[in-house]
Write a protein that holds these residues in place. Sequence first.
Motif, PDB file in Angstrom:
ATOM      1  N   TRP A  61      18.068  13.714 -24.426  1.00 20.73           N
ATOM      2  CA  TRP A  61      17.785  14.131 -23.059  1.00 20.73           C
ATOM      3  C   TRP A  61      16.545  13.429 -22.483  1.00 20.73           C
ATOM      4  O   TRP A  61      16.405  13.299 -21.271  1.00 20.73           O
ATOM      5  N   THR A  89      17.149  10.509 -20.185  1.00 22.89           N
ATOM      6  CA  THR A  89      17.560  10.946 -18.856  1.00 22.89           C
ATOM      7  C   THR A  89      16.344  11.349 -18.028  1.00 22.89           C
ATOM      8  O   THR A  89      16.239  11.021 -16.840  1.00 22.89           O
ATOM      9  N   TYR A  90      15.431  12.049 -18.665  1.00 18.17           N
ATOM     10  CA  TYR A  90      14.214  12.485 -17.983  1.00 18.17           C
ATOM     11  C   TYR A  90      13.384  11.289 -17.508  1.00 18.17           C
ATOM     12  O   TYR A  90      12.833  11.301 -16.408  1.00 18.17           O
ATOM     13  N   GLY A 143      16.189  10.732 -14.115  1.00 17.54           N
ATOM     14  CA  GLY A 143      15.904  12.106 -13.713  1.00 17.54           C
ATOM     15  C   GLY A 143      16.254  12.410 -12.270  1.00 17.54           C
ATOM     16  O   GLY A 143      16.592  13.552 -11.933  1.00 17.54           O
ATOM     17  N   THR A 182      23.142  12.568 -14.743  1.00 17.33           N
ATOM     18  CA  THR A 182      22.470  13.568 -15.550  1.00 17.33           C
ATOM     19  C   THR A 182      23.276  13.883 -16.804  1.00 17.33           C
ATOM     20  O   THR A 182      24.485  13.627 -16.857  1.00 17.33           O
ATOM     21  N   THR A 183      22.631  14.405 -17.822  1.00 15.55           N
ATOM     22  CA  THR A 183      23.293  14.729 -19.083  1.00 15.55           C
ATOM     23  C   THR A 183      23.215  16.230 -19.348  1.00 15.55           C
ATOM     24  O   THR A 183      22.392  16.940 -18.766  1.00 15.55           O
ATOM     25  N   GLN A 243      22.217  17.890 -22.012  1.00 15.62           N
ATOM     26  CA  GLN A 243      20.963  18.342 -22.614  1.00 15.62           C
ATOM     27  C   GLN A 243      19.857  18.448 -21.568  1.00 15.62           C
ATOM     28  O   GLN A 243      19.045  19.379 -21.608  1.00 15.62           O
ATOM     29  N   TYR A 244      19.813  17.501 -20.658  1.00 15.56           N
ATOM     30  CA  TYR A 244      18.793  17.520 -19.611  1.00 15.56           C
ATOM     31  C   TYR A 244      19.000  18.706 -18.673  1.00 15.56           C
ATOM     32  O   TYR A 244      18.044  19.382 -18.275  1.00 15.56           O
ATOM     33  N   GLU A 245      20.250  18.977 -18.329  1.00 13.14           N
ATOM     34  CA  GLU A 245      20.545  20.107 -17.458  1.00 13.14           C
ATOM     35  C   GLU A 245      20.237  21.427 -18.142  1.00 13.14           C
ATOM     36  O   GLU A 245      19.732  22.369 -17.520  1.00 13.14           O
ATOM     37  N   LYS A 291      16.664  22.118 -17.992  1.00 12.48           N
ATOM     38  CA  LYS A 291      16.315  22.629 -16.672  1.00 12.48           C
ATOM     39  C   LYS A 291      16.705  24.103 -16.527  1.00 12.48           C
ATOM     40  O   LYS A 291      16.028  24.868 -15.830  1.00 12.48           O
TER      41      LYS A 291
END
Length: 301
Positions: free
Chosen positions: A216, A219-220, A224, A230-231, A233-235, A238
């Motif tokens: 993630w 992506t950040y 970002g 977006t992925t 894990q990143y979502e 959040k």
Amino acid sequence: METRSLSSGTPWSDRIFDIVVYTAIIIVTIATLYPFLNVLAISLNDSTDSVRGGITIFPRQFTLKNYETIFAFSGLITGLKISILRTVVGTILGLISASMLAFTLSRVDFQGRKFVSTFLALTMYVSGGLIPFYILIKDLHMMGTFAVYVLPGLVSAFNVFVIRSFIDGIPYALQESAKLDGANDFTIYWRVILPLTKPALATIALFLAVGQWNSWFDTYLYNGSKDHLTTLQYELMKVIQSTTTNVDNFRGRNMVEVMAQISPESVKMAITIIVTVPILIVYPFLQSYFVKGMTLGAVKS
């Protein structure tokens, strides 16, 4: 005279040994499964009730609201699609690139294999750091692109060495026989080496898939602000932040309603299950290859 049980004639010492072994196995199994079952129970339990604690492996008040809340988060479906896509593409391309390089380094007629092997080994211990890597990605114009998920990690020295060690254990006479039959180097790689290195490839595939699925931070750093890249894990990261700070990203719900139904702890447990289950589903299909690949690939020089 050795003491034996009257019923079966089995020595008591053997029975005691069996009891100790089975007891140890049961304890280890419980210690392994309990944390996962506890996380699953909390994720399926009512959020307000979970605050009381005391949940073991069964939910006290079963509910799916924790999962409903997570999947109501904007961008989660897009993140799931991108995560699956980067996992599939990254794993396939990573396997191809690592296996091709490993095959090249395993060839005794490759003059530069010692230099390339040394160079690869150095990359396992020396790194330029985050800032130079960020500048490199920016100069290569990969910011805000899907390529940033795949290309930077396309070749891993560890993966190359594991596959090369496995290839070294394959009799070189097979390659010579294929040459006599008119096969070129690519044909030997594709039709002789790859089928015989399935255990090593399955091992590396699992490493690559888990790494891509759990990633993630890239992506950040690089995507970002790109909602379409977006992925999952990143979502989900959040989501955790939103449950502890604000709930502006939840669709059609006000803050009082959402926080009355969920808690950060319940959301964390549900997220843990969401990100773990796909890997648990894939692992049994690769387990036999994984054990064989690591065993044979690790003992060779």
